[in-house]
Write an enzyme that holds these catalytic residues in place. Structure first.
Site, PDB file in Angstrom:
ATOM      1  N   GLU A   1       1.549  -3.572  11.366  1.00 43.20           N
ATOM      2  CA  GLU A   1       1.076  -2.192  11.197  1.00 43.20           C
ATOM      3  C   GLU A   1       1.916  -1.309  12.106  1.00 43.20           C
ATOM      4  OE1 GLU A   1      -1.284  -1.229   9.107  1.00 43.20           O
ATOM      5  OE2 GLU A   1      -2.400  -3.062   8.642  1.00 43.20           O
TER       6      GLU A   1
ATOM      7  N   GLU B   1       1.758   4.110   2.594  1.00 37.65           N
ATOM      8  CA  GLU B   1       2.272   3.776   3.925  1.00 37.65           C
ATOM      9  C   GLU B   1       3.792   3.929   3.932  1.00 37.65           C
ATOM     10  OE1 GLU B   1       0.357  -0.051   4.464  1.00 37.65           O
ATOM     11  OE2 GLU B   1      -1.617   0.849   4.195  1.00 37.65           O
TER      12      GLU B   1
ATOM     13  N   ARG C   1      -3.532   4.263  -2.607  1.00 36.57           N
ATOM     14  CA  ARG C   1      -3.240   2.992  -1.935  1.00 36.57           C
ATOM     15  C   ARG C   1      -2.977   1.842  -2.910  1.00 36.57           C
ATOM     16  NH1 ARG C   1      -5.602  -0.161   2.715  1.00 36.57           N
ATOM     17  NH2 ARG C   1      -6.510  -2.068   1.911  1.00 36.57           N
TER      18      ARG C   1
ATOM     19  N   HIS D   1       3.230  -2.602   7.016  1.00 36.14           N
ATOM     20  CA  HIS D   1       2.174  -1.639   6.678  1.00 36.14           C
ATOM     21  C   HIS D   1       2.132  -0.543   7.744  1.00 36.14           C
ATOM     22  CE1 HIS D   1      -0.371  -4.093   3.736  1.00 36.14           C
ATOM     23  NE2 HIS D   1       0.519  -4.982   4.145  1.00 36.14           N
TER      24      HIS D   1
ATOM     25  N   HIS E   1       0.883  -1.176   0.000  1.00 35.52           N
ATOM     26  CA  HIS E   1       0.000   0.000   0.000  1.00 35.52           C
ATOM     27  C   HIS E   1       0.910   1.213   0.000  1.00 35.52           C
ATOM     28  CE1 HIS E   1      -3.200  -2.682   2.043  1.00 35.52           C
ATOM     29  NE2 HIS E   1      -3.366  -2.656   0.738  1.00 35.52           N
TER      30      HIS E   1
HETATM   31 ZN   LIG Z   1      -1.593  -1.382   4.354  1.00 31.60          ZN
END
Ligand SMILES: [Zn+2]
Length: 447
Positions: A408, A208, A265, A333, A205
Site C-alpha cells: 500500500e 489507486e 474500484r 495498491h 483497484h
Molecule cells: Zn487496493
C-alpha cells in the site's frame, strides 16, 4: 482474534442502532432533493473505534445489504482508524450512529466532489507542461498521472527501444475485451535455463492511480540504468521482471471518464441486478468468500459469482501458474503505507513467515532511506484487516510464490486515493530501491 464481541447485549444494541439508522436514512432520502451532482456534499470521515463493540458495529455496516458505504480503510482492530466515504444524504444518520456508539471521528474530506475536481484539475494543469508530446520513452512525464492509451504507447515504445531486454505480451483480457499488457524486462538466458522472476502489478483497484505511476517510473529506471548501473544490470541479467502497470484496464479507463467515476474500484463486468463490477482482489480461488468480501453485487467488495468468474483474474492467475519461476508477487495498491504479507484470512503465521517478514523489512528499510517516509510491515490480518480471495494469498497458497505481498503506497489518509501529482515522483523514488532490494534478496536467499 477478531475483536468482534458476540454477547447478546451487543447484538441487541446493534439491532437498535440499525433500526435507528435505517429510519434516519429513510427520512433523509425522502427529503433529499435530486438535483445535486454526484459526490457533491459527500464526506470522507476518519473514525476512531475505541471498543470491540464499536469495531463490531462498523464491521456490520460493511456488509449491510442495500447500504453501500465505501470504506476506504475498513474496520479492523480497536483504536485503528477507519476511513469511510459517506454519501451526503447518509451523513446525518451516520453521525448520529457514531454519537450513539461514542465513536469519535474527524472529517478527512468535507466535500468529495470538490476534492476530486481539485485532484483532476491539478493533474490536468501538470500535464499541460508536456501536452502534445508523444508518450515515448524520452518524452514521458513521470510526474503526472496518465490515461491508459498513453501508458500503452509508453510500454510499447519501451519494448521497441530496448528490444534486447524487453518483451511485451498480453496474456489476459478484460471483461470489455481489452488486452492486459505485461512488460517483461530481463536479459534472455543464454544457458537455456529459466531465471527466477519477479511479478509486479498495479491498479487491480483502478482508483489507486499512484500504483500505476510508480510502476511506470520503475520500468523507466530499470531500462535506463541497464548496462550502466551494476546493481540494475545484475538484476536484469540474473532475473526476469514482469510488470503489469494496469491490471484492471476497463476500470482504469472508467476512472478517467468523469469526476463521478474517479473513485471506482471494481472491474466493469455486468452482474445480476442493477450494479456493475466485481472487486478483482476478492475473486481469486483461495478461501473465496470467507471473510472481508461481500456476496452483494452492489458492494464495493463484491467477490463475484464464483472464484475466477472474471476474465482478468482468470487470465493473470493462469499466467502466474504457467510461470513457476515467479518467486515474488508484488501487488501494488494505495493507500496507508504498508508492506503486507500473508495471510488475510487466518491469524496463524504462514510457514514462510520469517522469510516473508525479513524481506519486507529489508524492502521497507530501502524505501524509508530515500525520503524518510515510513511504511508498516506485517501480516494482512494483523496490520490491515481480515480479507479472503485476494491475489497475494492466492499467489502464496496456490501458486507457491513464497514472497507474496500487497504494497500500500502513499499516503496515510490526508488525500487517500486522490494523491496529488506532486507526490508521484517522491513515492516512485522510494519504491524503486525497494524493488532493487527485493531482487537482491532473491539472488541471496532461499525461495
Ligand atoms: Zn487496493
Amino acid at each position: 482474534m477478531l475483536e468482534i464481541s458476540r454477547t447478546s447485549k451487543t447484538m441487541a444494541l446493534l439491532r437498535v442502532a440499525f433500526l435507528a439508522l435505517f429510519l434516519n436514512i429513510l427520512v433523509a432520502r425522502t427529503t433529499q432533493h435530486s438535483t445535486s451532482r454526484a459526490l457533491e456534499g459527500d464526506q470522507v470521515l476518519r473514525l476512531h473505534p475505541g471498543t470491540p463493540e464499536a469495531v463490531a458495529m462498523l464491521n456490520s455496516l460493511v456488509y449491510m445489504p442495500g447500504f453501500q458505504l465505501d470504506f476506504w480503510k475498513p474496520p479492523s482492530h480497536v483504536n485503528q482508524s477507519v476511513d469511510v466515504h459517506v454519501p451526503r444524504e447518509d451523513v446525518p444518520a451516520v453521525l448520529d450512529l457514531l454519537q450513539r456508539h461514542s465513536i469519535t471521528y474527524h472529517t478527512m474530506i468535507g466535500n468529495v466532489r470538490q476534492a476530486v475536481e481539485k485532484h483532476m484539475e491539478d493533474n490536468h494543469k501538470a500535464r499541460a507542461r508536456t501536452a502534445g508530446r508523444p508518450a515515448r520513452v524520452n518524452d514521458f512525464d513521470f510526474s503526472v498521472y496518465h490515461e491508459w492509451n498513453e501508458i500503452d504507447d509508453f510500454i510499447t515504445d519501451v519494448q521497441q527501444t530496448y528490444p534486447q531486454i524487453a518483451t511485451l505480451s498480453s496474456e489476459a483480457a478484460t471483461f470489455e475485451g481489452r488486452a492486459i499488457k505485461t512488460l517483461k524486462l530481463g536479459k534472455p538466458s543464454t544457458s537455456g535455463e529459466t531465471k527466477p522472476a519477479i511479478w509486479i502489478d498495479a491498479a487491480i483497484h483502478c482508483r489507486e492511480w499512484i500504483s500505476t505511476a510508480t510502476v511506470l517510473y520503475a520500468i523507466d529506471q530499470f531500462t535506463r540504468q541497464y548496462g550502466t548501473d551494476p546493481t540494475v544490470t545484475r538484476l536484469l541479467d540474473e532475473l526476469d521482471w514482469y510488470f503489469t502497470p494496469v491490471f484492471n484496464v476497463d476500470g482504469y479507463i472508467y476512472t478517467w471518464e468523469a469526476p463521478e467515476n474517479r473513485l471506482w474500484r471494481k472491474n466493469r463486468s455486468t452482474q445480476p441486478g442493477p450494479c456493475v463490477g466485481v472487486d478483482l482482489n476478492r475473486n481469486w480461488d483461495d478461501h473465496f468468500a470467507e471473510t472481508g468480501a461481500s456476496p452483494d453485487p452492489c458492494s464495493i467488495i463484491y467477490h463475484g459469482m464464483a472464484p475466477f468468474s472474471e476474465p482478468e483474474t482468470r487470465g493473470i492467475s493462469d499466467f502466474v501458474l504457467n510461470h513457476p519461476e515467479i518467486k515474488v508477487y508484488l501487488a501494488m495498491h494505495s493507500y496507508s503505507q504498508l508492506w503486507i504479507s500473508p495471510w488475510g484470512y487466518d491469524y496463524a503465521r504462514p510457514p514462510h513467515y520469517h522469510l516473508q517478514n525479513a524481506m519486507a523489512l529489508a524492502a521497507e528499510s530501502a524505501s524509508r532511506a530515500v525520503h524518510g517516509v515510513q511504511y508498516r510491515v506485517g501480516r494482512s490480518i494483523e496490520i490491515l484487516y481480515a480479507v479472503s480471495g485476494g491475489a497475494r494469498d492466492w499467489a502464496y497458497d496456490k501458486a507457491g510464490v513464497t514472497y507474496s505481498y500487497t504494497v500500500e503506497l502513499r499516503d496515510t489518509g490526508r488525500y487517500g486515493f486522490l494523491l496529488p501529482p506532486d507526490q508521484i515522483i517522491p513515492t516512485a523514488e522510494e519504491t524503486f530501491p525497494a524493488y532493487l532490494t527485493v531482487g537482491q534478496w532473491i539472488l541471496d536467499h532461499p525461495y
